[in-house]
Structures are given as C-alpha cells and as structure tokens.
Motif scaffolding. Structure first.
Motif, PDB file in Angstrom:
ATOM      1  N   LYS A 165       0.913  -1.377  -0.021  1.00  0.00           N
ATOM      2  CA  LYS A 165       0.107  -0.124   0.014  1.00  0.00           C
ATOM      3  C   LYS A 165       0.817   1.321  -0.024  1.00  0.00           C
ATOM      4  O   LYS A 165       0.558   2.226  -0.551  1.00  0.00           O
ATOM      5  CB  LYS A 165      -0.823   0.019   1.438  1.00  0.00           C
ATOM      6  CG  LYS A 165      -2.022  -0.836   1.175  1.00  0.00           C
ATOM      7  CD  LYS A 165      -3.089  -0.944   2.191  1.00  0.00           C
ATOM      8  CE  LYS A 165      -4.256  -2.078   1.984  1.00  0.00           C
ATOM      9  NZ  LYS A 165      -5.135  -1.824   2.980  1.00  0.00           N
ATOM     10  N   ALA A 166       1.896   1.165   0.531  1.00  0.00           N
ATOM     11  CA  ALA A 166       2.684   2.312   0.719  1.00  0.00           C
ATOM     12  C   ALA A 166       3.472   2.723  -0.616  1.00  0.00           C
ATOM     13  O   ALA A 166       3.490   3.741  -1.170  1.00  0.00           O
ATOM     14  CB  ALA A 166       4.034   2.202   1.709  1.00  0.00           C
ATOM     15  N   GLU A 167       3.799   1.473  -1.538  1.00  0.00           N
ATOM     16  CA  GLU A 167       4.245   1.677  -2.830  1.00  0.00           C
ATOM     17  C   GLU A 167       3.356   2.229  -3.854  1.00  0.00           C
ATOM     18  O   GLU A 167       3.685   3.059  -4.622  1.00  0.00           O
ATOM     19  CB  GLU A 167       4.871   0.552  -2.967  1.00  0.00           C
ATOM     20  CG  GLU A 167       5.957   0.139  -2.680  1.00  0.00           C
ATOM     21  CD  GLU A 167       6.505  -1.535  -3.048  1.00  0.00           C
ATOM     22  OE1 GLU A 167       5.899  -1.914  -3.900  1.00  0.00           O
ATOM     23  OE2 GLU A 167       7.385  -1.948  -2.218  1.00  0.00           O
ATOM     24  N   VAL A 168       2.019   2.069  -3.396  1.00  0.00           N
ATOM     25  CA  VAL A 168       1.047   2.648  -4.448  1.00  0.00           C
ATOM     26  C   VAL A 168       0.973   3.958  -4.214  1.00  0.00           C
ATOM     27  O   VAL A 168       0.527   4.631  -5.330  1.00  0.00           O
ATOM     28  CB  VAL A 168      -0.150   1.788  -4.184  1.00  0.00           C
ATOM     29  CG1 VAL A 168      -1.474   2.341  -4.863  1.00  0.00           C
ATOM     30  CG2 VAL A 168      -0.168   0.486  -4.717  1.00  0.00           C
ATOM     31  N   LYS A 169       1.049   4.523  -2.922  1.00  0.00           N
ATOM     32  CA  LYS A 169       0.917   5.939  -2.931  1.00  0.00           C
ATOM     33  C   LYS A 169       1.816   6.824  -3.271  1.00  0.00           C
ATOM     34  O   LYS A 169       1.815   7.883  -3.757  1.00  0.00           O
ATOM     35  CB  LYS A 169       0.781   6.088  -1.197  1.00  0.00           C
ATOM     36  CG  LYS A 169      -0.585   5.402  -0.741  1.00  0.00           C
ATOM     37  CD  LYS A 169      -0.550   5.790   1.062  1.00  0.00           C
ATOM     38  CE  LYS A 169      -1.765   5.251   1.380  1.00  0.00           C
ATOM     39  NZ  LYS A 169      -1.842   5.511   2.769  1.00  0.00           N
ATOM     40  N   THR A 170       3.221   6.106  -3.435  1.00  0.00           N
ATOM     41  CA  THR A 170       4.268   6.977  -3.863  1.00  0.00           C
ATOM     42  C   THR A 170       3.983   7.751  -5.233  1.00  0.00           C
ATOM     43  O   THR A 170       4.413   8.890  -5.347  1.00  0.00           O
ATOM     44  CB  THR A 170       5.546   5.960  -3.996  1.00  0.00           C
ATOM     45  OG1 THR A 170       5.695   5.449  -2.457  1.00  0.00           O
ATOM     46  CG2 THR A 170       6.745   7.042  -4.251  1.00  0.00           C
ATOM     47  N   PRO A 171       3.607   6.886  -6.522  1.00  0.00           N
ATOM     48  CA  PRO A 171       3.249   7.796  -7.613  1.00  0.00           C
ATOM     49  C   PRO A 171       2.594   8.897  -7.441  1.00  0.00           C
ATOM     50  O   PRO A 171       2.497   9.874  -8.153  1.00  0.00           O
ATOM     51  CB  PRO A 171       3.074   6.750  -8.610  1.00  0.00           C
ATOM     52  CG  PRO A 171       3.455   5.291  -7.899  1.00  0.00           C
ATOM     53  CD  PRO A 171       3.388   5.524  -6.649  1.00  0.00           C
ATOM     54  N   THR A 172       1.396   8.762  -6.667  1.00  0.00           N
ATOM     55  CA  THR A 172       0.377   9.876  -6.589  1.00  0.00           C
ATOM     56  C   THR A 172       1.174  11.003  -5.996  1.00  0.00           C
ATOM     57  O   THR A 172       1.024  12.205  -6.310  1.00  0.00           O
ATOM     58  CB  THR A 172      -0.801   9.424  -5.557  1.00  0.00           C
ATOM     59  OG1 THR A 172      -1.427   8.169  -6.187  1.00  0.00           O
ATOM     60  CG2 THR A 172      -1.756  10.462  -5.722  1.00  0.00           C
ATOM     61  N   SER A 225       3.534  16.452  -6.589  1.00  0.00           N
ATOM     62  CA  SER A 225       4.659  17.531  -6.636  1.00  0.00           C
ATOM     63  C   SER A 225       4.977  18.155  -7.728  1.00  0.00           C
ATOM     64  O   SER A 225       5.445  19.276  -7.858  1.00  0.00           O
ATOM     65  CB  SER A 225       5.896  16.760  -5.814  1.00  0.00           C
ATOM     66  OG  SER A 225       6.319  15.764  -6.739  1.00  0.00           O
ATOM     67  N   LYS A 226       4.650  17.348  -8.879  1.00  0.00           N
ATOM     68  CA  LYS A 226       4.927  17.972 -10.009  1.00  0.00           C
ATOM     69  C   LYS A 226       3.994  19.053 -10.536  1.00  0.00           C
ATOM     70  O   LYS A 226       4.393  20.064 -10.909  1.00  0.00           O
ATOM     71  CB  LYS A 226       4.908  16.978 -11.351  1.00  0.00           C
ATOM     72  CG  LYS A 226       5.753  15.903 -11.525  1.00  0.00           C
ATOM     73  CD  LYS A 226       5.796  14.940 -12.636  1.00  0.00           C
ATOM     74  CE  LYS A 226       7.118  14.214 -12.702  1.00  0.00           C
ATOM     75  NZ  LYS A 226       6.753  13.282 -13.824  1.00  0.00           N
ATOM     76  N   GLU A 227       2.716  18.783 -10.106  1.00  0.00           N
ATOM     77  CA  GLU A 227       1.779  19.856  -9.975  1.00  0.00           C
ATOM     78  C   GLU A 227       2.137  21.077  -9.158  1.00  0.00           C
ATOM     79  O   GLU A 227       1.771  22.225  -9.747  1.00  0.00           O
ATOM     80  CB  GLU A 227       0.260  19.223  -9.677  1.00  0.00           C
ATOM     81  CG  GLU A 227      -0.308  18.227 -10.639  1.00  0.00           C
ATOM     82  CD  GLU A 227      -1.345  17.517 -10.132  1.00  0.00           C
ATOM     83  OE1 GLU A 227      -1.730  17.685  -9.070  1.00  0.00           O
ATOM     84  OE2 GLU A 227      -2.004  16.686 -10.924  1.00  0.00           O
ATOM     85  N   LYS A 267       6.164  27.611 -10.415  1.00  0.00           N
ATOM     86  CA  LYS A 267       6.982  28.364 -11.408  1.00  0.00           C
ATOM     87  C   LYS A 267       5.884  29.454 -12.087  1.00  0.00           C
ATOM     88  O   LYS A 267       6.224  30.430 -12.307  1.00  0.00           O
ATOM     89  CB  LYS A 267       7.096  27.213 -12.500  1.00  0.00           C
ATOM     90  CG  LYS A 267       8.141  26.385 -12.295  1.00  0.00           C
ATOM     91  CD  LYS A 267       8.553  25.497 -13.430  1.00  0.00           C
ATOM     92  CE  LYS A 267       9.826  24.672 -13.075  1.00  0.00           C
ATOM     93  NZ  LYS A 267      10.155  23.765 -14.375  1.00  0.00           N
ATOM     94  N   ALA A 268       4.587  29.191 -12.326  1.00  0.00           N
ATOM     95  CA  ALA A 268       3.614  30.025 -12.700  1.00  0.00           C
ATOM     96  C   ALA A 268       3.507  31.412 -11.592  1.00  0.00           C
ATOM     97  O   ALA A 268       3.296  32.256 -12.246  1.00  0.00           O
ATOM     98  CB  ALA A 268       2.282  29.224 -12.733  1.00  0.00           C
ATOM     99  N   LYS A 269       3.350  30.919 -10.479  1.00  0.00           N
ATOM    100  CA  LYS A 269       3.432  32.182  -9.227  1.00  0.00           C
ATOM    101  C   LYS A 269       4.518  32.947  -9.487  1.00  0.00           C
ATOM    102  O   LYS A 269       4.462  34.150  -9.290  1.00  0.00           O
ATOM    103  CB  LYS A 269       3.077  31.532  -8.279  1.00  0.00           C
ATOM    104  CG  LYS A 269       2.929  32.569  -7.060  1.00  0.00           C
ATOM    105  CD  LYS A 269       2.628  32.092  -5.680  1.00  0.00           C
ATOM    106  CE  LYS A 269       2.404  33.157  -4.766  1.00  0.00           C
ATOM    107  NZ  LYS A 269       2.261  33.038  -3.370  1.00  0.00           N
ATOM    108  N   LYS A 270       5.812  32.325  -9.739  1.00  0.00           N
ATOM    109  CA  LYS A 270       7.122  32.919  -9.804  1.00  0.00           C
ATOM    110  C   LYS A 270       6.845  33.858 -11.105  1.00  0.00           C
ATOM    111  O   LYS A 270       7.483  34.976 -10.895  1.00  0.00           O
ATOM    112  CB  LYS A 270       8.181  31.907  -9.697  1.00  0.00           C
ATOM    113  CG  LYS A 270       9.714  32.763  -9.761  1.00  0.00           C
ATOM    114  CD  LYS A 270      10.618  31.715  -9.510  1.00  0.00           C
ATOM    115  CE  LYS A 270      11.789  32.157  -9.806  1.00  0.00           C
ATOM    116  NZ  LYS A 270      12.890  30.970  -9.729  1.00  0.00           N
ATOM    117  N   GLU A 271       6.603  33.155 -12.226  1.00  0.00           N
ATOM    118  CA  GLU A 271       6.423  34.200 -13.444  1.00  0.00           C
ATOM    119  C   GLU A 271       5.475  35.234 -13.194  1.00  0.00           C
ATOM    120  O   GLU A 271       5.844  36.496 -13.766  1.00  0.00           O
ATOM    121  CB  GLU A 271       6.199  33.267 -14.686  1.00  0.00           C
ATOM    122  CG  GLU A 271       5.956  33.959 -15.844  1.00  0.00           C
ATOM    123  CD  GLU A 271       7.424  34.467 -16.542  1.00  0.00           C
ATOM    124  OE1 GLU A 271       7.221  35.376 -17.198  1.00  0.00           O
ATOM    125  OE2 GLU A 271       8.467  34.066 -16.195  1.00  0.00           O
ATOM    126  N   ALA A 272       4.293  35.082 -12.481  1.00  0.00           N
ATOM    127  CA  ALA A 272       3.419  36.068 -12.400  1.00  0.00           C
ATOM    128  C   ALA A 272       4.072  37.299 -11.398  1.00  0.00           C
ATOM    129  O   ALA A 272       3.660  38.384 -11.545  1.00  0.00           O
ATOM    130  CB  ALA A 272       1.994  35.544 -11.963  1.00  0.00           C
TER     131      ALA A 272
END
Length: 130
Positions: A23-30, A35-37, A43-48
């Motif tokens: 179950k811990a391994e399943v949560k990692t990709p999420t 974190s990518k989002e 980045k968008a806030k920094k640019e603004a």
C-alpha cells in the motif's frame, strides 16, 4: 497448542507487514504527481510575480530580456554553489552574500538606480505577502 498459536500470530504479522508495504508503494506515484503539479504552480506564480515586479518598476521589454538572462545566470550560479562539495556551509553562505552584492550592482547597471529601487521594493513587497 502454543506452537500453533505462535505460528499463526507470526504468519499474520508477516502478512500484514507485506500488505502495508504494498500500500505504501501504491501511494508514492500519486505523491510524485502532486509534487509535479506543485512545481508547475510554483513556476507559474513565480512568473506572475516577476511580471508584476517588472510592471511596477516600469521596465521596458528590452530590459526585461536582459533581466531574465541575468536572473537565469544567477540561479545557475546558486545551483552550482549549493552542489559544490568543496565548500563548507559557512563558505557557501559567504560566497552567496558576496555574489548577492555583485548581482545587485549588476542589476543597478542594467536598470538604472530608480528602476532598480522600484524593482527591489516590488520584490520585497511580494516576499512579505507570502
């Protein structure tokens, strides 16, 4: 009877441990997706914020191009400095402070005294509102 009970408890513990690890391994990709989002939103806030600071300081498009190049160079220098294993943390801090003074002088040169001051005030105001 005791052996059977202990064996059953032992097998149950092993099974629960294995299921918990799966179950811990399943949560990692999420978490990685989140974190990518978060990075993209950052980045968008920094640019603004950068565009707003440029607007407040009345920086021309030509000056904006020069400032963006300089900001990218400064960021690259900071990354290299942090990654350099030859320096201690204290030496890195000292080098960063020295570079900051050089960077500020270069920005004054690029923008002029009045626009530099307005730019710094805008950036500092943005930092306070975080």
């Amino acid at each position: 009877m005791k052996k059977t009970l202990l064996t059953t408890i032992f097998i149950t513990c092993l099974t629960l441990t294995a299921v918990a690890q799966e179950k811990a391994e399943v949560k990692t990709p999420t978490e990685k997706t989140a974190s990518k989002e978060d990075k993209e939103a950052g980045k968008a806030k920094k640019e603004a914020n950068l565009l707003e600071a440029f607007k407040i300081a009345a920086i021309t498009p030509e000056e904006q191009v020069k400032m963006r190049e300089f900001i990218a160079e400064s960021g690259e220098y900071g990354k290299q400095l942090r990654a350099d294993p030859d320096f201690t943390d204290e030496e890195k801090i000292m080098k960063a402070k020295v570079y900051s003074k050089i960077k500020n002088a270069r920005m004054k040169e690029l923008l002029g005294e009045a626009k530099y001051k307005a730019y710094r005030e805008a950036v500092n105001a943005q930092k306070k509102t975080k």
